[in-house]
Design an enzyme around this catalytic site. Sequence first.
Site, PDB file in Angstrom:
ATOM      1  N   LYS A  24       0.714  -1.224  -0.079  1.00 56.51           N
ATOM      2  CA  LYS A  24      -0.099  -0.043   0.000  1.00 56.51           C
ATOM      3  C   LYS A  24       0.779   1.177  -0.048  1.00 56.51           C
ATOM      4  CE  LYS A  24      -1.799   1.661   4.008  1.00 56.51           C
ATOM      5  NZ  LYS A  24      -1.535   2.939   4.296  1.00 56.51           N
ATOM      6  N   ASN A  25       1.890   1.206   0.793  1.00 58.04           N
ATOM      7  CA  ASN A  25       2.668   2.601   1.094  1.00 58.04           C
ATOM      8  C   ASN A  25       3.678   2.751  -0.068  1.00 58.04           C
ATOM      9  OD1 ASN A  25       0.936   3.094   3.360  1.00 58.04           O
ATOM     10  ND2 ASN A  25       2.275   2.466   4.638  1.00 58.04           N
ATOM     11  N   ARG A  94      -4.648  10.173   4.458  1.00 63.28           N
ATOM     12  CA  ARG A  94      -3.509  10.886   4.566  1.00 63.28           C
ATOM     13  C   ARG A  94      -2.808  10.821   3.250  1.00 63.28           C
ATOM     14  NH1 ARG A  94      -0.687  14.407   7.491  1.00 63.28           N
ATOM     15  NH2 ARG A  94       1.476  13.998   7.027  1.00 63.28           N
ATOM     16  N   CYS A 118      -6.074   8.025   9.069  1.00 61.77           N
ATOM     17  CA  CYS A 118      -6.443   7.159  10.020  1.00 61.77           C
ATOM     18  C   CYS A 118      -6.566   8.264  11.442  1.00 61.77           C
ATOM     19  CB  CYS A 118      -5.274   6.321  10.700  1.00 61.77           C
ATOM     20  SG  CYS A 118      -4.964   5.150   9.428  1.00 61.77           S
ATOM     21  N   ARG A 123      -2.020  14.339  12.683  1.00 59.41           N
ATOM     22  CA  ARG A 123      -1.437  14.232  11.366  1.00 59.41           C
ATOM     23  C   ARG A 123      -1.334  15.443  10.580  1.00 59.41           C
ATOM     24  NH1 ARG A 123      -2.309   8.540  10.024  1.00 59.41           N
ATOM     25  NH2 ARG A 123      -0.633   8.808   8.444  1.00 59.41           N
ATOM     26  N   PRO A 124      -0.562  16.257  11.021  1.00 59.76           N
ATOM     27  CA  PRO A 124      -0.507  17.564  10.286  1.00 59.76           C
ATOM     28  C   PRO A 124       0.315  17.619   9.046  1.00 59.76           C
ATOM     29  CG  PRO A 124       0.985  17.721  12.348  1.00 59.76           C
ATOM     30  CD  PRO A 124       0.098  16.597  12.287  1.00 59.76           C
ATOM     31  N   ILE A 125       0.579  18.567   8.465  1.00 60.85           N
ATOM     32  CA  ILE A 125       1.420  18.635   7.225  1.00 60.85           C
ATOM     33  C   ILE A 125       2.434  19.788   7.124  1.00 60.85           C
ATOM     34  CG2 ILE A 125      -0.438  17.253   5.703  1.00 60.85           C
ATOM     35  CD1 ILE A 125      -0.964  20.123   4.317  1.00 60.85           C
ATOM     36  N   ASP A 126       2.644  20.103   8.293  1.00 59.15           N
ATOM     37  CA  ASP A 126       3.811  21.108   8.619  1.00 59.15           C
ATOM     38  C   ASP A 126       5.120  21.053   7.888  1.00 59.15           C
ATOM     39  OD1 ASP A 126       3.707  19.469  10.465  1.00 59.15           O
ATOM     40  OD2 ASP A 126       4.814  20.659  11.818  1.00 59.15           O
ATOM     41  N   ASP A 307       4.065   0.844  12.457  1.00 60.46           N
ATOM     42  CA  ASP A 307       3.054   0.204  11.835  1.00 60.46           C
ATOM     43  C   ASP A 307       2.655  -1.256  12.485  1.00 60.46           C
ATOM     44  OD1 ASP A 307       3.142   1.554   8.462  1.00 60.46           O
ATOM     45  OD2 ASP A 307       2.598   2.232  10.475  1.00 60.46           O
ATOM     46  N   ILE A 329       6.526   7.702  17.401  1.00 63.61           N
ATOM     47  CA  ILE A 329       6.298   8.075  15.894  1.00 63.61           C
ATOM     48  C   ILE A 329       4.945   8.827  16.005  1.00 63.61           C
ATOM     49  CG2 ILE A 329       6.064   7.929  13.439  1.00 63.61           C
ATOM     50  CD1 ILE A 329       8.744   7.166  14.448  1.00 63.61           C
ATOM     51  N   ARG A 399      -8.563  -0.970   4.074  1.00 65.49           N
ATOM     52  CA  ARG A 399      -7.991   0.300   3.678  1.00 65.49           C
ATOM     53  C   ARG A 399      -6.468  -0.433   3.297  1.00 65.49           C
ATOM     54  NH1 ARG A 399      -6.966   5.295   7.208  1.00 65.49           N
ATOM     55  NH2 ARG A 399      -5.693   5.653   5.088  1.00 65.49           N
TER      56      ARG A 399
HETATM   57  C1  EPZ Z   1       3.607   6.973   6.336  1.00 63.19           C
HETATM   58  O1  EPZ Z   1       2.720   8.091   7.025  1.00 63.19           O
HETATM   59  C2  EPZ Z   1       2.792   5.769   6.196  1.00 63.19           C
HETATM   60  N1  EPZ Z   1       1.740   6.071   5.327  1.00 63.19           N
HETATM   61  C3  EPZ Z   1       2.283   5.134   7.660  1.00 63.19           C
HETATM   62  O2  EPZ Z   1       1.845   4.071   7.495  1.00 63.19           O
HETATM   63  C4  EPZ Z   1       3.392   5.015   8.252  1.00 63.19           C
HETATM   64  O3  EPZ Z   1       2.993   4.793   9.868  1.00 63.19           O
HETATM   65  C5  EPZ Z   1       4.209   6.358   8.594  1.00 63.19           C
HETATM   66  O4  EPZ Z   1       4.653   6.786   7.258  1.00 63.19           O
HETATM   67  C6  EPZ Z   1       5.422   6.216   9.360  1.00 63.19           C
HETATM   68  O5  EPZ Z   1       6.244   5.006   8.916  1.00 63.19           O
HETATM   69  C7  EPZ Z   1       1.967   5.874   4.044  1.00 63.19           C
HETATM   70  O6  EPZ Z   1       2.893   5.870   3.610  1.00 63.19           O
HETATM   71  C8  EPZ Z   1       0.719   6.191   3.146  1.00 63.19           C
HETATM   72  P1  EPZ Z   1       5.329  10.523   8.590  1.00 63.19           P
HETATM   73  P2  EPZ Z   1       3.160   9.519   6.970  1.00 63.19           P
HETATM   74  O7  EPZ Z   1       5.145  11.793   7.743  1.00 63.19           O
HETATM   75  O8  EPZ Z   1       4.082   9.793   5.779  1.00 63.19           O
HETATM   76  C9  EPZ Z   1       4.069  13.516  12.232  1.00 63.19           C
HETATM   77  C10 EPZ Z   1      -0.418   2.610   7.476  1.00 63.19           C
HETATM   78  O9  EPZ Z   1      -0.439   1.944   8.684  1.00 63.19           O
HETATM   79  N2  EPZ Z   1       3.922  14.608  10.898  1.00 63.19           N
HETATM   80  O10 EPZ Z   1       6.539   9.928   8.582  1.00 63.19           O
HETATM   81  O11 EPZ Z   1       2.160  10.232   7.227  1.00 63.19           O
HETATM   82  C11 EPZ Z   1       3.055  12.471  12.050  1.00 63.19           C
HETATM   83  O12 EPZ Z   1       1.945  12.946  12.690  1.00 63.19           O
HETATM   84  C12 EPZ Z   1       0.183   3.945   7.506  1.00 63.19           C
HETATM   85  O13 EPZ Z   1       0.223   1.968   6.681  1.00 63.19           O
HETATM   86  C13 EPZ Z   1       4.000  15.891  11.361  1.00 63.19           C
HETATM   87  O14 EPZ Z   1       4.059  16.494  12.579  1.00 63.19           O
HETATM   88  O15 EPZ Z   1       4.023   9.507   8.334  1.00 63.19           O
HETATM   89  C14 EPZ Z   1       3.761  11.352  12.849  1.00 63.19           C
HETATM   90  O16 EPZ Z   1       3.608  11.680  14.042  1.00 63.19           O
HETATM   91  C15 EPZ Z   1      -0.051   4.728   9.051  1.00 63.19           C
HETATM   92  N3  EPZ Z   1       3.950  16.755  10.472  1.00 63.19           N
HETATM   93  C16 EPZ Z   1       5.245  11.542  12.605  1.00 63.19           C
HETATM   94  O17 EPZ Z   1       5.418  12.796  12.061  1.00 63.19           O
HETATM   95  C17 EPZ Z   1       4.045  16.506   9.137  1.00 63.19           C
HETATM   96  O18 EPZ Z   1       3.971  17.286   8.188  1.00 63.19           O
HETATM   97  C18 EPZ Z   1       5.697  10.620  11.221  1.00 63.19           C
HETATM   98  O19 EPZ Z   1       4.905  10.802  10.071  1.00 63.19           O
HETATM   99  C19 EPZ Z   1       3.757  15.027   8.927  1.00 63.19           C
HETATM  100  C20 EPZ Z   1       4.170  14.273   9.851  1.00 63.19           C
END
Ligand code: EPZ
Length: 418
Positions: A24-25, A94, A118, A123-126, A307, A329, A399
Amino acid sequence: MDMSTIHVCGGNTLCGEVDIQGSKNAALPVMAASLLIKGKTVLKNCPVITDVEHMQKLLEAVGCMITKSGRTMEIDASDICATSFPTEHANVMRSSVVLIGALLGRMGEISICYPGGCVIGKRPIDFHLDILGQMGVEFSEENGCIAARAGKSENRKVMLPFPSVGATENAILYAAASGCAYQISGCAREPEIIELCEFLNRSGARIAGAGTSVITIIGVKKLSEICYRIMPDRIVAGTYLLAGVMTRGLVVLNQAPCDYLSGVFEVLGEMGADLAIAKDWVCLNGENANRSVRYIKTEVYPGFPTDMQSMFMAALSISQGCSILEETIFENRFQVVDELKKMGADIHVIGRRAMVCGVKKLRGTVVEAKELRGGAALLLAGLSADGDTYIKNDVFIRRGYENIVRDLKLLGAKIEEE
Ligand code: EPZ
């Protein structure tokens, strides 16, 4: 929303083999990357899951013509006409956020509403906005949506504030066909990043360093049509290995991404599982896999994957002794605890740590999936529990898992979708 229920009759010792679905990812960012190709992309081994269906709808909304037959998807991105998405799709997951980098790379501008996903934290996007801003993108906020415009492009060294998987993918997608050079430090090292860069390089991009924390991209002007096979899903593989552990059974996984499972294999070994590991298949004997693990901490790759945290919590809840799980995380990834406690698990959460003390047996009951991996964890708990377990809201599980009922049946589970 179709909220069907999965019924598990616990107690079977699993013994069987199963093929692992596409990742998926990996599929989601590769689908976004197809926007950069002014022509056809054919994806093989694309998982048949609802997140992919949502992503398909988003791509069609901006002008892609997509045909799908089973696990083969053809995306024609010759004529991209729009730069914004229907909110009913963008808000549900997301993974739509990686479309920011891809569509900006293709069209030079985009408007997207805050991505959903989820419930495992806000899950912000900063981080995404930060790194794209460093690369010259200009942002403005318009009633709950973000408008972004590619600024003047110039060669740059940029640094991610955190090795965010999605933000790393967005930076790569924005730079790949930009015609400019970027050196991006602080990158995520997940296998799905390697897969995305492999896909882009095969279509003519010039990206070096994938899988390390420094990725250099010499942006090109044109990417070529490509046919690409998506790698297997390492989290689905980890899920089915734990099905063998929970039932003290014997499972063989075919088409498994063993190179990317070392963190998982290490903990399974500590629990007493016997593993025979080849390049693309693995056999797990869970007969003696009943040991607790003193301390597991989720970390960015190549550390222990977040995960897998909920699913190991389920497995450790029937091990001998107490284990500590620390989730570093996501700030809200212990939602499955209350549901496992309904089954008799002995778990105490203090902040980001959960202490799991093994009990002899869990008991079957009605539980609710609240997000993707917690839902899978409840299924695993049901496999080992006394009696019948009913997992509601399997829409969350679909999903990320093509057909977990089919796959677990192949391993010998007594399980039905109701
Ligand atoms: C990816 O999510 C995966 N999703 C997640 O898998 C996985 O848990 C995660 O990476 C960590 O390995 C996909 O690839 C579609 P991050 P992503 O940005 O990219 C915070 C599953 O079960 N953050 O590495 O969203 C965030 O909230 C899913 O398949 C910010 O604060 O993960 C988290 O606490 C769940 N600001 C941490 O960073 C941001 O702008 C890591 O998030 C972005 C993220």
